[in-house]
Structure formats: structure tokens, C-alpha cells
Write a protein that holds these residues in place. Structure first.
Motif, PDB file in Angstrom:
ATOM      1  N   GLY A   4     -43.217 -30.275  55.965  1.00 40.94           N
ATOM      2  CA  GLY A   4     -43.673 -31.020  54.819  1.00 40.94           C
ATOM      3  C   GLY A   4     -42.782 -30.796  53.607  1.00 40.94           C
ATOM      4  O   GLY A   4     -41.885 -29.963  53.617  1.00 40.94           O
ATOM      5  N   LEU A  46     -39.559 -37.863  56.676  1.00 41.67           N
ATOM      6  CA  LEU A  46     -39.797 -36.454  56.980  1.00 41.67           C
ATOM      7  C   LEU A  46     -40.159 -36.344  58.450  1.00 41.67           C
ATOM      8  O   LEU A  46     -40.725 -37.282  59.030  1.00 41.67           O
ATOM      9  CB  LEU A  46     -40.955 -35.882  56.152  1.00 41.67           C
ATOM     10  CG  LEU A  46     -40.719 -35.563  54.684  1.00 41.67           C
ATOM     11  CD1 LEU A  46     -42.046 -35.165  54.039  1.00 41.67           C
ATOM     12  CD2 LEU A  46     -39.697 -34.454  54.506  1.00 41.67           C
ATOM     13  N   LEU A  68     -42.420 -33.807  60.720  1.00 43.34           N
ATOM     14  CA  LEU A  68     -43.326 -32.670  60.814  1.00 43.34           C
ATOM     15  C   LEU A  68     -43.277 -32.086  62.221  1.00 43.34           C
ATOM     16  O   LEU A  68     -43.127 -32.820  63.195  1.00 43.34           O
ATOM     17  CB  LEU A  68     -44.753 -33.088  60.485  1.00 43.34           C
ATOM     18  CG  LEU A  68     -44.973 -33.776  59.136  1.00 43.34           C
ATOM     19  CD1 LEU A  68     -46.473 -34.036  58.936  1.00 43.34           C
ATOM     20  CD2 LEU A  68     -44.409 -32.969  57.995  1.00 43.34           C
ATOM     21  N   ARG A 110     -54.687 -36.196  58.392  1.00 44.95           N
ATOM     22  CA  ARG A 110     -54.278 -35.925  57.019  1.00 44.95           C
ATOM     23  C   ARG A 110     -55.470 -36.013  56.093  1.00 44.95           C
ATOM     24  O   ARG A 110     -56.450 -36.704  56.372  1.00 44.95           O
ATOM     25  CB  ARG A 110     -53.166 -36.883  56.587  1.00 44.95           C
ATOM     26  CG  ARG A 110     -53.598 -38.331  56.461  1.00 44.95           C
ATOM     27  CD  ARG A 110     -52.381 -39.219  56.163  1.00 44.95           C
ATOM     28  NE  ARG A 110     -52.745 -40.625  56.013  1.00 44.95           N
ATOM     29  CZ  ARG A 110     -51.872 -41.611  55.861  1.00 44.95           C
ATOM     30  NH1 ARG A 110     -50.556 -41.338  55.830  1.00 44.95           N
ATOM     31  NH2 ARG A 110     -52.286 -42.853  55.729  1.00 44.95           N
ATOM     32  N   LEU A 167     -41.802 -43.805  53.978  1.00 47.48           N
ATOM     33  CA  LEU A 167     -42.982 -43.165  53.386  1.00 47.48           C
ATOM     34  C   LEU A 167     -43.397 -43.842  52.089  1.00 47.48           C
ATOM     35  O   LEU A 167     -42.540 -44.330  51.315  1.00 47.48           O
ATOM     36  CB  LEU A 167     -42.705 -41.686  53.161  1.00 47.48           C
ATOM     37  CG  LEU A 167     -42.802 -40.848  54.453  1.00 47.48           C
ATOM     38  CD1 LEU A 167     -42.100 -39.503  54.267  1.00 47.48           C
ATOM     39  CD2 LEU A 167     -44.257 -40.637  54.839  1.00 47.48           C
ATOM     40  N   THR A 175     -49.234 -39.477  50.761  1.00 42.33           N
ATOM     41  CA  THR A 175     -49.371 -38.134  50.210  1.00 42.33           C
ATOM     42  C   THR A 175     -50.678 -37.502  50.668  1.00 42.33           C
ATOM     43  O   THR A 175     -51.754 -38.069  50.486  1.00 42.33           O
ATOM     44  CB  THR A 175     -49.320 -38.176  48.680  1.00 42.33           C
ATOM     45  OG1 THR A 175     -48.029 -38.621  48.268  1.00 42.33           O
ATOM     46  CG2 THR A 175     -49.603 -36.809  48.085  1.00 42.33           C
ATOM     47  N   TYR A 222     -51.153 -32.579  55.893  1.00 43.10           N
ATOM     48  CA  TYR A 222     -51.128 -33.033  57.278  1.00 43.10           C
ATOM     49  C   TYR A 222     -51.458 -31.870  58.208  1.00 43.10           C
ATOM     50  O   TYR A 222     -50.884 -30.785  58.088  1.00 43.10           O
ATOM     51  CB  TYR A 222     -49.762 -33.622  57.620  1.00 43.10           C
ATOM     52  CG  TYR A 222     -49.572 -35.009  57.065  1.00 43.10           C
ATOM     53  CD1 TYR A 222     -49.414 -35.212  55.694  1.00 43.10           C
ATOM     54  CD2 TYR A 222     -49.563 -36.129  57.889  1.00 43.10           C
ATOM     55  CE1 TYR A 222     -49.269 -36.494  55.168  1.00 43.10           C
ATOM     56  CE2 TYR A 222     -49.404 -37.411  57.382  1.00 43.10           C
ATOM     57  CZ  TYR A 222     -49.269 -37.580  56.017  1.00 43.10           C
ATOM     58  OH  TYR A 222     -49.116 -38.853  55.506  1.00 43.10           O
ATOM     59  N   THR A 242     -49.735 -28.799  56.354  1.00 38.84           N
ATOM     60  CA  THR A 242     -48.498 -28.800  55.578  1.00 38.84           C
ATOM     61  C   THR A 242     -48.560 -29.953  54.580  1.00 38.84           C
ATOM     62  O   THR A 242     -48.986 -31.056  54.917  1.00 38.84           O
ATOM     63  CB  THR A 242     -47.262 -28.907  56.494  1.00 38.84           C
ATOM     64  OG1 THR A 242     -46.064 -28.799  55.726  1.00 38.84           O
ATOM     65  CG2 THR A 242     -47.228 -30.214  57.273  1.00 38.84           C
ATOM     66  N   GLN A 243     -48.152 -29.688  53.356  1.00 35.01           N
ATOM     67  CA  GLN A 243     -48.266 -30.682  52.287  1.00 35.01           C
ATOM     68  C   GLN A 243     -47.113 -31.683  52.350  1.00 35.01           C
ATOM     69  O   GLN A 243     -45.938 -31.293  52.439  1.00 35.01           O
ATOM     70  CB  GLN A 243     -48.260 -29.992  50.925  1.00 35.01           C
ATOM     71  CG  GLN A 243     -48.275 -30.942  49.737  1.00 35.01           C
ATOM     72  CD  GLN A 243     -49.605 -31.640  49.576  1.00 35.01           C
ATOM     73  OE1 GLN A 243     -50.673 -31.027  49.630  1.00 35.01           O
ATOM     74  NE2 GLN A 243     -49.563 -32.961  49.368  1.00 35.01           N
ATOM     75  N   VAL A 244     -47.459 -32.946  52.283  1.00 36.41           N
ATOM     76  CA  VAL A 244     -46.483 -34.022  52.158  1.00 36.41           C
ATOM     77  C   VAL A 244     -46.763 -34.760  50.863  1.00 36.41           C
ATOM     78  O   VAL A 244     -47.888 -35.233  50.643  1.00 36.41           O
ATOM     79  CB  VAL A 244     -46.562 -34.998  53.352  1.00 36.41           C
ATOM     80  CG1 VAL A 244     -45.688 -36.221  53.106  1.00 36.41           C
ATOM     81  CG2 VAL A 244     -46.154 -34.297  54.645  1.00 36.41           C
ATOM     82  N   THR A 245     -45.759 -34.839  50.000  1.00 32.60           N
ATOM     83  CA  THR A 245     -45.902 -35.535  48.728  1.00 32.60           C
ATOM     84  C   THR A 245     -44.821 -36.597  48.633  1.00 32.60           C
ATOM     85  O   THR A 245     -43.628 -36.287  48.758  1.00 32.60           O
ATOM     86  CB  THR A 245     -45.780 -34.566  47.552  1.00 32.60           C
ATOM     87  OG1 THR A 245     -46.776 -33.537  47.679  1.00 32.60           O
ATOM     88  CG2 THR A 245     -45.975 -35.294  46.230  1.00 32.60           C
TER      89      THR A 245
END
Length: 131
Positions: free
Chosen positions: A9, A18, A20, A38, A86, A91, A94, A125-128
Motif C-alpha cells: 500500500g 499499485l 498489493l 477494503r 486508481l 482510498t 485493504y 494495508t493503507q491505500v491512498t
């Protein structure tokens, strides 16, 4: 101890990509269907994608179809989620999850993106996605 660990992430601009990873320890993923879920701030956890234990079947939420691809490498005991194009609405934190073990050929060929079916969960895991 059965454990799933997500990684990959981060912060990405809209339109970016990205990948993952979901790595298992304490057990082999061979006989488990794997799902990605998510959770965005203030919202419930939603299903994103899943892959059967055989790897032959996949499914995606409508919101990510054509942009995300799930795959698995049983030799590495890892499942991946490739995320392309994306959008800010992607956001979220995940999570990967495992459902199984699947002990019949029929069950090994199936996956369903439904939270109650999954027994083991990673920490997320953070996805922004932001400019």
C-alpha cells in the motif's frame, strides 16, 4: 499460527498503479480461496475481488472490474492484487482474507466475495489515492 500479512500500500496519484501482496505464514494457501476487501473511512468493509484455491476462477466488484487483477503464486504462498487506473474513491484500508481449506474439486474451483465465508484476516494495508 496462521497469519496473513498485506503489503504494497501507499500514496499514489489518480491514474496510478499499485500492487498489493498477501503473504501467508503458518499454513499453505494452496487449498484456500483468497479474497481482497477494503474499508474506507466511515464505511463498512466491502468485497473487492477473490480467487479460487485452484486459481482458475476470479471475481471482482463492479467498481473495480477492468482496473484490478487478482492472481496467486502458490510457490511463493502469496496472492497479489494489481490495481491500475486508481481513483480517489479507491482510498481505503485493504485486507486480504482466506477461506478454507477447500477439500473438493468443486470447492477448489469457486470463490465468492462474501465476508462471512472468510476465516482468516490480515491486518490491512493503507491505500491512498490523491493528488
Amino acid at each position: 499460527q496462521l497469519q496473513l500479512v498485506e503489503s504494497g500500500g501507499g500514496l499514489v496519484q489518480p491514474g496510478g498503479s499499485l500492487r498489493l501482496s498477501c503473504a501467508a505464514s503458518g499454513f499453505t494457501l494452496d487449498y484456500y480461496a483468497i479474497g481482497w476487501f477494503r474499508q474506507a473511512p466511515g464505511k463498512g468493509r466491502e468485497g473487492v475481488s477473490c480467487i479460487s484455491s485452484s486459481g482458475g476462477s476470479t471475481d471482482y466488484a463492479d467498481s473495480v472490474k477492468g482496473r484490478f487483477t487478482i492472481s496467486r503464486d502458490n510457490a511463493k504462498n502469496t496472492v497479489y492484487l494489481q490495481m491500475n487506473s486508481l481513483k480517489p474513491e479507491d482510498t481505503a484500508v485493504y485486507y486480504c482474507a482466506a477461506s478454507g481449506p477447500k477439500d473438493t474439486v468443486l470447492l477448489q474451483a469457486m470463490c465468492v466475495i462474501d465476508k462471512p465465508l472468510y476465516d482468516y484476516w490480515g491486518q490491512g494495508t493503507q491505500v491512498t489515492v490523491s493528488s
